[in-house]
Design a protein around this motif. Structure first.
Motif, PDB file in Angstrom:
ATOM      1  N   GLY A  38       0.802  -1.226   0.000  1.00  0.00           N
ATOM      2  CA  GLY A  38       0.000   0.000   0.000  1.00  0.00           C
ATOM      3  C   GLY A  38       0.826   1.261   0.000  1.00  0.00           C
ATOM      4  N   ARG A  39       2.055   1.177  -0.477  1.00  0.00           N
ATOM      5  CA  ARG A  39       2.954   2.333  -0.485  1.00  0.00           C
ATOM      6  C   ARG A  39       3.207   2.802  -1.906  1.00  0.00           C
ATOM      7  NH1 ARG A  39       7.017  -0.942   3.264  1.00  0.00           N
ATOM      8  NH2 ARG A  39       5.682  -1.071   5.091  1.00  0.00           N
ATOM      9  N   PHE A  40       3.410   4.119  -2.013  1.00  0.00           N
ATOM     10  CA  PHE A  40       3.717   4.701  -3.319  1.00  0.00           C
ATOM     11  C   PHE A  40       4.356   6.059  -3.099  1.00  0.00           C
ATOM     12  CE2 PHE A  40       2.587   6.276  -7.668  1.00  0.00           C
ATOM     13  CZ  PHE A  40       3.130   5.219  -8.389  1.00  0.00           C
ATOM     14  N   LEU A  41       4.899   6.617  -4.162  1.00  0.00           N
ATOM     15  CA  LEU A  41       5.424   7.978  -4.104  1.00  0.00           C
ATOM     16  C   LEU A  41       4.289   8.948  -3.782  1.00  0.00           C
ATOM     17  CD1 LEU A  41       7.575   7.854  -7.338  1.00  0.00           C
ATOM     18  CD2 LEU A  41       8.451   7.990  -5.001  1.00  0.00           C
ATOM     19  N   ALA A  42       4.614  10.039  -3.074  1.00  0.00           N
ATOM     20  CA  ALA A  42       3.586  11.029  -2.736  1.00  0.00           C
ATOM     21  C   ALA A  42       3.980  12.422  -3.199  1.00  0.00           C
ATOM     22  CB  ALA A  42       3.323  11.026  -1.227  1.00  0.00           C
ATOM     23  N   GLU A  43       4.887  12.498  -4.137  1.00  0.00           N
ATOM     24  CA  GLU A  43       5.301  13.789  -4.668  1.00  0.00           C
ATOM     25  C   GLU A  43       4.331  14.173  -5.788  1.00  0.00           C
ATOM     26  OE1 GLU A  43       9.178  12.456  -5.618  1.00  0.00           O
ATOM     27  OE2 GLU A  43       9.927  12.793  -3.575  1.00  0.00           O
ATOM     28  N   PRO A  44       3.650  15.311  -5.646  1.00  0.00           N
ATOM     29  CA  PRO A  44       2.613  15.690  -6.609  1.00  0.00           C
ATOM     30  C   PRO A  44       3.071  15.671  -8.066  1.00  0.00           C
ATOM     31  CG  PRO A  44       2.471  17.082  -4.687  1.00  0.00           C
ATOM     32  CD  PRO A  44       3.723  16.258  -4.531  1.00  0.00           C
ATOM     33  N   GLN A  45       4.272  16.149  -8.318  1.00  0.00           N
ATOM     34  CA  GLN A  45       4.763  16.158  -9.699  1.00  0.00           C
ATOM     35  C   GLN A  45       4.902  14.733 -10.238  1.00  0.00           C
ATOM     36  OE1 GLN A  45       8.413  18.305 -10.224  1.00  0.00           O
ATOM     37  NE2 GLN A  45       8.254  18.273 -12.448  1.00  0.00           N
ATOM     38  N   ALA A  46       5.415  13.831  -9.419  1.00  0.00           N
ATOM     39  CA  ALA A  46       5.556  12.431  -9.840  1.00  0.00           C
ATOM     40  C   ALA A  46       4.186  11.798 -10.047  1.00  0.00           C
ATOM     41  CB  ALA A  46       6.355  11.651  -8.798  1.00  0.00           C
ATOM     42  N   LEU A  47       3.257  12.044  -9.131  1.00  0.00           N
ATOM     43  CA  LEU A  47       1.913  11.472  -9.264  1.00  0.00           C
ATOM     44  C   LEU A  47       1.216  11.982 -10.511  1.00  0.00           C
ATOM     45  CD1 LEU A  47       0.709  11.584  -5.566  1.00  0.00           C
ATOM     46  CD2 LEU A  47       1.436   9.592  -6.869  1.00  0.00           C
ATOM     47  N   CYS A  48       1.386  13.248 -10.778  1.00  0.00           N
ATOM     48  CA  CYS A  48       0.768  13.832 -11.980  1.00  0.00           C
ATOM     49  C   CYS A  48       1.292  13.120 -13.231  1.00  0.00           C
ATOM     50  CB  CYS A  48       1.076  15.325 -12.028  1.00  0.00           C
ATOM     51  SG  CYS A  48      -0.065  16.286 -13.011  1.00  0.00           S
ATOM     52  N   LEU A  50       2.964  10.067 -13.392  1.00  0.00           N
ATOM     53  CA  LEU A  50       2.802   8.613 -13.393  1.00  0.00           C
ATOM     54  C   LEU A  50       1.344   8.160 -13.471  1.00  0.00           C
ATOM     55  CD1 LEU A  50       5.446   7.730 -10.660  1.00  0.00           C
ATOM     56  CD2 LEU A  50       5.604   7.204 -13.109  1.00  0.00           C
ATOM     57  N   LEU A  51       0.445   8.885 -12.807  1.00  0.00           N
ATOM     58  CA  LEU A  51      -0.947   8.437 -12.732  1.00  0.00           C
ATOM     59  C   LEU A  51      -1.886   9.178 -13.676  1.00  0.00           C
ATOM     60  CD1 LEU A  51      -1.333   8.065  -8.856  1.00  0.00           C
ATOM     61  CD2 LEU A  51      -0.532   6.382 -10.531  1.00  0.00           C
ATOM     62  N   PHE A  52      -1.502  10.381 -14.082  1.00  0.00           N
ATOM     63  CA  PHE A  52      -2.389  11.192 -14.921  1.00  0.00           C
ATOM     64  C   PHE A  52      -1.647  11.731 -16.142  1.00  0.00           C
ATOM     65  CE2 PHE A  52      -4.121  11.443 -10.607  1.00  0.00           C
ATOM     66  CZ  PHE A  52      -5.430  11.084 -10.835  1.00  0.00           C
ATOM     67  N   SER A  53      -0.763  10.929 -16.707  1.00  0.00           N
ATOM     68  CA  SER A  53       0.078  11.391 -17.813  1.00  0.00           C
ATOM     69  C   SER A  53      -0.721  11.786 -19.059  1.00  0.00           C
ATOM     70  CB  SER A  53       1.116  10.332 -18.173  1.00  0.00           C
ATOM     71  OG  SER A  53       0.480   9.141 -18.572  1.00  0.00           O
ATOM     72  N   MET A  54      -1.889  11.233 -19.230  1.00  0.00           N
ATOM     73  CA  MET A  54      -2.699  11.538 -20.414  1.00  0.00           C
ATOM     74  C   MET A  54      -3.712  12.657 -20.164  1.00  0.00           C
ATOM     75  SD  MET A  54      -1.352   9.544 -22.569  1.00  0.00           S
ATOM     76  CE  MET A  54      -2.467   9.601 -23.955  1.00  0.00           C
ATOM     77  N   ARG A  55      -3.716  13.216 -18.969  1.00  0.00           N
ATOM     78  CA  ARG A  55      -4.693  14.250 -18.604  1.00  0.00           C
ATOM     79  C   ARG A  55      -3.999  15.600 -18.522  1.00  0.00           C
ATOM     80  NH1 ARG A  55      -9.774  12.490 -16.640  1.00  0.00           N
ATOM     81  NH2 ARG A  55     -10.094  14.724 -16.876  1.00  0.00           N
ATOM     82  N   THR A  56      -4.313  16.490 -19.431  1.00  0.00           N
ATOM     83  CA  THR A  56      -3.727  17.834 -19.412  1.00  0.00           C
ATOM     84  C   THR A  56      -4.507  18.779 -18.499  1.00  0.00           C
ATOM     85  OG1 THR A  56      -5.014  18.458 -21.362  1.00  0.00           O
ATOM     86  CG2 THR A  56      -2.787  17.588 -21.735  1.00  0.00           C
ATOM     87  N   ASP A  57      -5.668  18.345 -18.039  1.00  0.00           N
ATOM     88  CA  ASP A  57      -6.511  19.209 -17.205  1.00  0.00           C
ATOM     89  C   ASP A  57      -6.260  19.018 -15.703  1.00  0.00           C
ATOM     90  OD1 ASP A  57      -7.560  16.619 -17.452  1.00  0.00           O
ATOM     91  OD2 ASP A  57      -9.601  17.283 -17.047  1.00  0.00           O
ATOM     92  N   ILE A  58      -5.324  18.157 -15.332  1.00  0.00           N
ATOM     93  CA  ILE A  58      -5.005  17.937 -13.924  1.00  0.00           C
ATOM     94  C   ILE A  58      -3.603  18.466 -13.664  1.00  0.00           C
ATOM     95  CG2 ILE A  58      -4.656  16.216 -12.109  1.00  0.00           C
ATOM     96  CD1 ILE A  58      -6.783  14.512 -13.476  1.00  0.00           C
TER      97      ILE A  58
END
Length: 153
Positions: A38-48, A50-58
């Motif tokens: 249940g662990r993962f990176l919590a750096e907003p830039q990394a999350l943006c 890694l998890l939302f790479s196809m979303r330009t609106d986030i």
């Protein structure tokens, strides 16, 4: 990434109902991306990236606010280790089980206050240099680390 099962009881979660839609979506993405502990990176830039790479609106600011909402609701715990910021999904072991022997990310260090509030688990950390979990988990950790070293996130 490992396969995850998300139970339909998530639809009735009072914690998820208390946060914004973006925080809910981020939490579901975290459920899918987190390692077996249940662990993962919590750096907003990394999350943006890694998890939302196809979303330009986030934006990074959106992710920062969503993380704070999830933490305020007690759904995640953020912590520092090795000069990085990570998160632990609270109550992870209630809904998921660990298949890998070791986490890809460092464990949070419990302080005296946290120790009183929460039971410690006897799950192994990733300190054992001879046992790296499954080959797939090791490859994912290497990929994430390579992306972070390049500074592209």
């Amino acid at each position: 990434m490992p396969n995850r099962y998300i139970r339909d009881s998530i639809n009735m979660s009072s914690s998820l109902a208390a946060v914004s839609i973006l925080s809910e979506v981020l939490f579901i993405h975290l459920l899918l991306a987190a390692d077996d502990y249940g662990r993962f990176l919590a750096e907003p830039q990394a999350l943006c990236g890694l998890l939302f790479s196809m979303r330009t609106d986030i934006s990074i600011e959106n992710i920062t606010e969503a993380l704070q909402e999830l933490e305020n609701e007690g759904m995640i715990q953020r912590y520092q280790a090795d000069k990085r910021t990570y998160l632990q999904i609270v109550k992870w072991s209630k809904y998921q089980r660990a298949r890998a022997k070791n986490s890809k990310f460092p464990a949070p260090v419990l302080d005296a206050v946290d120790t009183c509030k929460q039971m410690q688990t006897n799950a192994p950390d990733n300190d054992n240099e001879h046992d790296h979990g499954s080959e797939h988990d090791h490859d994912n950790a290497d990929s994430i680390n390579a992306i972070m070293r390049k500074g592209s996130l």
